[in-house]
Scaffold this active site. Structure first.
Site, PDB file in Angstrom:
ATOM      1  N   SER B 145       0.859  -1.179   0.000  1.00 34.21           N
ATOM      2  CA  SER B 145       0.000   0.000   0.000  1.00 34.21           C
ATOM      3  C   SER B 145       0.894   1.227   0.000  1.00 34.21           C
ATOM      4  O   SER B 145       2.055   1.150   0.424  1.00 34.21           O
ATOM      5  CB  SER B 145      -0.873  -0.013   1.257  1.00 34.21           C
ATOM      6  N   TYR B 160      -2.408  -0.674  10.462  1.00 35.66           N
ATOM      7  CA  TYR B 160      -2.350  -0.820   9.004  1.00 35.66           C
ATOM      8  C   TYR B 160      -0.996  -0.365   8.461  1.00 35.66           C
ATOM      9  O   TYR B 160      -0.319  -1.092   7.746  1.00 35.66           O
ATOM     10  CB  TYR B 160      -3.485  -0.024   8.365  1.00 35.66           C
TER      11      TYR B 160
END
Lengths: 246, 256
Positions: B145, B160
């Site tokens: 990501s 995350y």
């Protein structure tokens, strides 16, 4: 992965990496302008290529020569869709050994040439809302040059910054700008300048245990020019066999 | 020669029926690979397999709980059995639960760690065992990501960002350990991708507008944009590329 109808400019097209890119682009159906300073070599190469090509001898370190060459390409093949700024010269001299002329020679080809060509093709790409510029950086920009010298490493650092700057400028207009940072592609420029001890030492450091094939470099260009990479811009794609990971 | 051809290759795609996973499964199948999609819902995995099979591809679906290491190993073995081998892993498993620093709970942090990082480790291990034993090289790709590199301003993203950042290092280490076997390991790092899972972003107009404003290409990624990068890393075109992260972010990380 068809590039049918696209016009591609490859600089340094008479070199090993450039020629691999030319072949890949032709295979994908594009028409290709081969730009190189070595007119004789261009002439001998182009006879063996199948597809729509044009040889454009040009010293890309000269802004006037680039302007002229670009006009010639547009006249023969139409506006440029894909520019591969592949031309580069190597210098292994560290700072103490780098003469004024050497510094200018390396910057002239590696940086000025890439800039002049990008500046020439961008307006039409932007106007037509599609374009791809692929620059060729180097691992040397990140490591300071394992065997490469000061001017070369600096010039490739400039290529990274040129890539980011052009990517930002062109992104709103459907034009992506990326770079590939290869390491130790099997070209005379690299392999002939390494002595046997250096060759063995570098091979031992490359996790995949081999040098990069010119065709593998061309595959990366193919990827960045293709719809597969439509959302990728401002990236430097490392093709180095795991020699450097960042 | 088409360097993006995957004819005869066998790919395992955990998280394969999510928005991104499905696009990747489709892209790999269209490139000629047999694919096995896996995820918590065996039915959804099978539904995707049926869809791909109906389109003329070779596809399978298996159930797999990514939180459970034994389950991961079983699912990988099953995929290899179904396809008659295993050359490619594309790990699309990922989850997020927003919690600001003051609110982060051990349960949630561990859950995200297990989903995003621990499963990646043991998927890679289980697939590598097949790849190394077969001695034919192979490809492993993990979905990262932009949060592998950038923190997230204004939101609770501790677990995350930390797990996606750690995945970058896992990719590098696995690349080194698997390089002698001809197996490359790379990461694809997208920004927000237009999938059902991204709907919560869209429903918040301010957040959506801010997101668009940050992306130089001026649009949000489609799942096929991510699939393109995954296909590159799964194909012979990238045989000399390993340990790398490719940001598929429309220029975000180049400009921040």
């Amino acid at each position: 992965m068809t590039l049918a109808g696209k016009t591609v400019v490859v600089t340094g097209a008479a070199g090993t990496m450039g020629l691999a890119v030319v072949r890949a682009m032709l295979e994908d159906g594009a028409q290709v302008a081969l730009v190189d300073v070595d007119a004789l070599r261009l002439d001998s190469i182009i006879r063996f290529l199948r597809g729509h090509t044009v040889a454009v001898p040009c010293d890309i370190s000269e802004p006037g020569a680039v302007r002229q060459a670009h006009q010639q390409v547009e006249k023969v093949l139409g506006p440029v869709d894909i520019l591969v700024n592949n031309a580069g010269v190597l210098s292994n001299e560290k700072s103490a050994g780098t003469t004024d002329a050497e510094w200018r020679r390396v910057m002239g080809v590696n940086v000025d040439g890439a800039f002049y060509w990008s500046r020439a093709v961008l307006p039409s790409m932007i106007q037509r809302k599609w374009g791809r510029i692929v620059n060729v950086g180097s691992l040397a920009a990140k490591t300071g040059g394992l065997t490469a010298g000061t001017a070369y490493s600096t010039s490739k650092g400039a290529i990274a910054a040129l890539t980011f700057s052009l990517a930002r400028e062109a992104a709103p207009h459907g034009v992506t700008v990326n770079a590939i940072a290869p390491a130790y592609v099997k070209t005379p420029m690299v392999t002939e300048q390494l002595n046997e001890a250096q060759r063995r030492q570098i091979l031992a450091q490359i996790p995949v245990g081999r040098f990069c094939e010119p065709e593998e470099f061309a595959h990366a260009v193919r990827f960045l020019a293709s719809p597969l990479a439509g959302f990728v811009t401002g990236e430097v794609l490392d093709v180095n066999g795991g020699l450097h990971m960042d | 020669m088409n360097p993006f051809d995957l004819s005869g290759r066998k790919a395992f795609i955990p998280g394969g029926y999510g928005g991104i996973g499905e696009a990747i499964a489709q892209a790999l199948a269209e490139a000629g690979a047999a694919v096995t999609a896996a995820g918590r819902s065996g039915d959804k995995a099978q539904a995707l397999a049926d869809k791909l099979t109906a389109a003329g591809h070779k596809a399978f679906g298996v159930a797999m709980d990514g939180q459970d290491t034994a389950h991961i190993k079983d699912a990988v073995d099953e995929a290899a059995r179904l396809m008659g081998g295993l050359d490619i892993l594309v790990n699309c498993i990922g989850m997020n639960r927003e919690q600001k620093i003051a609110d982060v709970t051990e349960e949630t942090f561990d859950e995200i760690y297990r989903a995003n990082l621990r499963s990646a480790m043991f998927l890679a291990q289980a697939v590598a065992r097949h790849q190394v034993a077969a001695g034919q090289g192979g490809k492993q790709v993990h979905l990262l990501s932009v949060r592998s590199q950038l923190g997230m301003r204004g939101f609770g993203y501790s677990a995350y960002c930390a797990t996606k950042g750690a995945l970058v290092m896992l990719v590098k280490q696995h690349a080194l350990e698997l390089a002698p076997h001809g197996i490359t390991v790379n990461g694809v790092a997208p920004t927000v991708v237009l999938t059902d899972a991204a709907e919560k972003w869209r429903s918040d107009e301010t957040r959506w507008a801010a997101l668009l404003a940050r992306i130089p290409l001026g649009r949000v990624a489609q799942a096929r944009d991510v699939a393109g990068a995954a296909l590159f890393f799964c194909s012979p075109a990238s045989d000399f590329v390993t340990g790398q992260t490719l940001y598929v972010d429309g220029g975000i990380t180049a400009s921040q």
